[in-house]
Design an enzyme around this catalytic site. Structure first.
Site, PDB file in Angstrom:
ATOM      1  N   GLY A 171       0.793  -1.220   0.000  1.00  0.00           N
ATOM      2  CA  GLY A 171       0.000   0.000   0.000  1.00  0.00           C
ATOM      3  C   GLY A 171       0.827   1.271   0.000  1.00  0.00           C
ATOM      4  O   GLY A 171       1.870   1.374  -0.654  1.00  0.00           O
ATOM      5  N   ILE A 172       0.354   2.263   0.762  1.00  0.00           N
ATOM      6  CA  ILE A 172       1.008   3.569   0.783  1.00  0.00           C
ATOM      7  C   ILE A 172       2.431   3.448   1.327  1.00  0.00           C
ATOM      8  O   ILE A 172       3.351   4.117   0.846  1.00  0.00           O
ATOM      9  CB  ILE A 172       0.183   4.557   1.632  1.00  0.00           C
ATOM     10  CG1 ILE A 172      -1.189   4.798   0.992  1.00  0.00           C
ATOM     11  CG2 ILE A 172       0.915   5.883   1.795  1.00  0.00           C
ATOM     12  CD1 ILE A 172      -2.143   5.600   1.848  1.00  0.00           C
ATOM     13  N   GLY A 173       2.635   2.588   2.308  1.00  0.00           N
ATOM     14  CA  GLY A 173       3.968   2.434   2.883  1.00  0.00           C
ATOM     15  C   GLY A 173       4.979   1.931   1.868  1.00  0.00           C
ATOM     16  O   GLY A 173       6.105   2.437   1.794  1.00  0.00           O
ATOM     17  N   SER A 187      -4.578  11.948   8.839  1.00  0.00           N
ATOM     18  CA  SER A 187      -5.797  11.588   8.107  1.00  0.00           C
ATOM     19  C   SER A 187      -6.834  12.688   8.256  1.00  0.00           C
ATOM     20  O   SER A 187      -6.915  13.349   9.304  1.00  0.00           O
ATOM     21  CB  SER A 187      -6.368  10.267   8.655  1.00  0.00           C
ATOM     22  OG  SER A 187      -7.681  10.042   8.188  1.00  0.00           O
ATOM     23  N   TYR A 231     -10.733   5.874  15.170  1.00  0.00           N
ATOM     24  CA  TYR A 231      -9.566   6.027  14.296  1.00  0.00           C
ATOM     25  C   TYR A 231      -9.203   7.506  14.157  1.00  0.00           C
ATOM     26  O   TYR A 231      -8.038   7.893  14.306  1.00  0.00           O
ATOM     27  CB  TYR A 231      -9.881   5.410  12.930  1.00  0.00           C
ATOM     28  CG  TYR A 231      -8.875   5.697  11.848  1.00  0.00           C
ATOM     29  CD1 TYR A 231      -7.649   5.040  11.817  1.00  0.00           C
ATOM     30  CD2 TYR A 231      -9.160   6.615  10.837  1.00  0.00           C
ATOM     31  CE1 TYR A 231      -6.730   5.305  10.814  1.00  0.00           C
ATOM     32  CE2 TYR A 231      -8.254   6.880   9.833  1.00  0.00           C
ATOM     33  CZ  TYR A 231      -7.037   6.225   9.818  1.00  0.00           C
ATOM     34  OH  TYR A 231      -6.135   6.485   8.823  1.00  0.00           O
TER      35      TYR A 231
END
Length: 296
Positions: free
Chosen positions: A13-15, A141, A166
């Site tokens: 993913g983003i990582g 986020s 979250y």
């Protein structure tokens, strides 16, 4: 001198896209994750781009604060032994849960999204300071806007709603990020937040379909809100990684700190609650209580 970067949750993913971007920029990257097979695939993918330095994988379950401490010790000792500076730490790890979970008696969302990156950062501060100029990048986020702004305890009163919890953990981490930037100003360690906006990832795929993740007040509108959110989370992870890559590498940010890089990979104004010193102080006390730098 060799530049090095550690990216948590960097095996997909983003990582992973962040790791690829930093490797392309000439960094020797270390990706951290739970799964050794995914770690090996991530390293193979990075090395297939023929980077200036080979990538490596370090295993750690970042939901376990004991494993975070062990990871920090490993990274610090490796850099001390090699004499190479730790140039960039990207705290990319994040998780959203539809149902309440405990990790060592503490609500899991708060552990993964705040206490884990908080603890890793604090334990690596001596290494990052020794390697200055260096950068810390904490991934934030837009969900901070739905967060309860009460931090006397890990969990606010009321029922558990994953999306809000979250967002609250991300708000805690953003307040910590801005507070840390002020604390480290002048040390050569710059601190940034990066908001990836939306991307289709393992975390968003499926989780948003469960109406229990939002409070009853939002639940009637959730089908409309969810569709809008899902449209914004349909982009590629490579695009969502750009804010983190910019925060970690952009020469225009040299000498700056406490900057938030938004989804368009440009500086944006901070969410107001994250700049409230009362919230920062409450988050600091809560973090020190539940994630002490020395294991009990």
């Amino acid at each position: 001198m060799k530049r090095t970067a550690v990216i948590t949750a960097g095996t997909a993913g983003i990582g992973l896209e962040t790791a690829l971007g930093l490797a392309a920029a000439g960094f020797a990257v270390t990706v951290v994750g739970r799964d050794a097979d995914r770690g090996a695939r991530a390293v193979d993918r990075i090395n297939a781009t023929t980077p200036a330095h080979p990538a490596r994988f370090l295993p750690a379950d970042l939901a376990s604060l004991d494993e975070v401490r062990a990871l920090a010790g490993r990274i610090a000792s490796d850099h001390a032994a090699s004499g190479e500076p730790l140039t960039v730490l990207v705290n990319n790890v994040g998780a959203m849960f539809a149902d309440r979970r405990d990790v060592g008696g503490v609500e899991a969302s708060f552990v993964v999204n705040h206490l884990s990156p908080y603890l890793l950062t604090e334990l690596l501060l001596p290494t990052l300071t020794a390697g200055a100029p260096s950068r810390i990048v904490n991934v934030t986020s837009g969900s901070v806007g739905v967060a309860k702004r009460v931090f006397e305890a890990v969990e606010p009163p009321g029922g558990y709603y994953g999306f809000h919890w979250y967002g609250r953990a991300k708000l805690a981490n953003l307040a910590y990020t801005l507070d840390l930037a002020a604390r480290l100003d002048g040390t050569g360690v710059s601190v940034f937040a990066a908001d990836p906006g939306g991307a289709a990832t393992d975390m968003t795929n499926g989780t948003l379909a469960d109406p229990k993740i939002v409070s009853p007040g939002l639940r009637l509108l959730w089908p409309l809100v969810r569709r809008k959110f899902e449209r914004s989370t349909s982009g590629p992870a490579s695009l969502a990684a750009r804010p983190s890559i910019v925060a970690a590498t952009d020469d225009a940010l040299t000498g700056q700190t406490g900057v938030i890089i938004g989804p368009q990979a440009r500086p944006v104004a901070p969410f107001r609650a994250a700049t409230d010193p009362r919230i920062a102080e409450a988050v600091r006390r809560l973090s020190e209580r539940h994630a002490p730098l020395a294991a009990a």
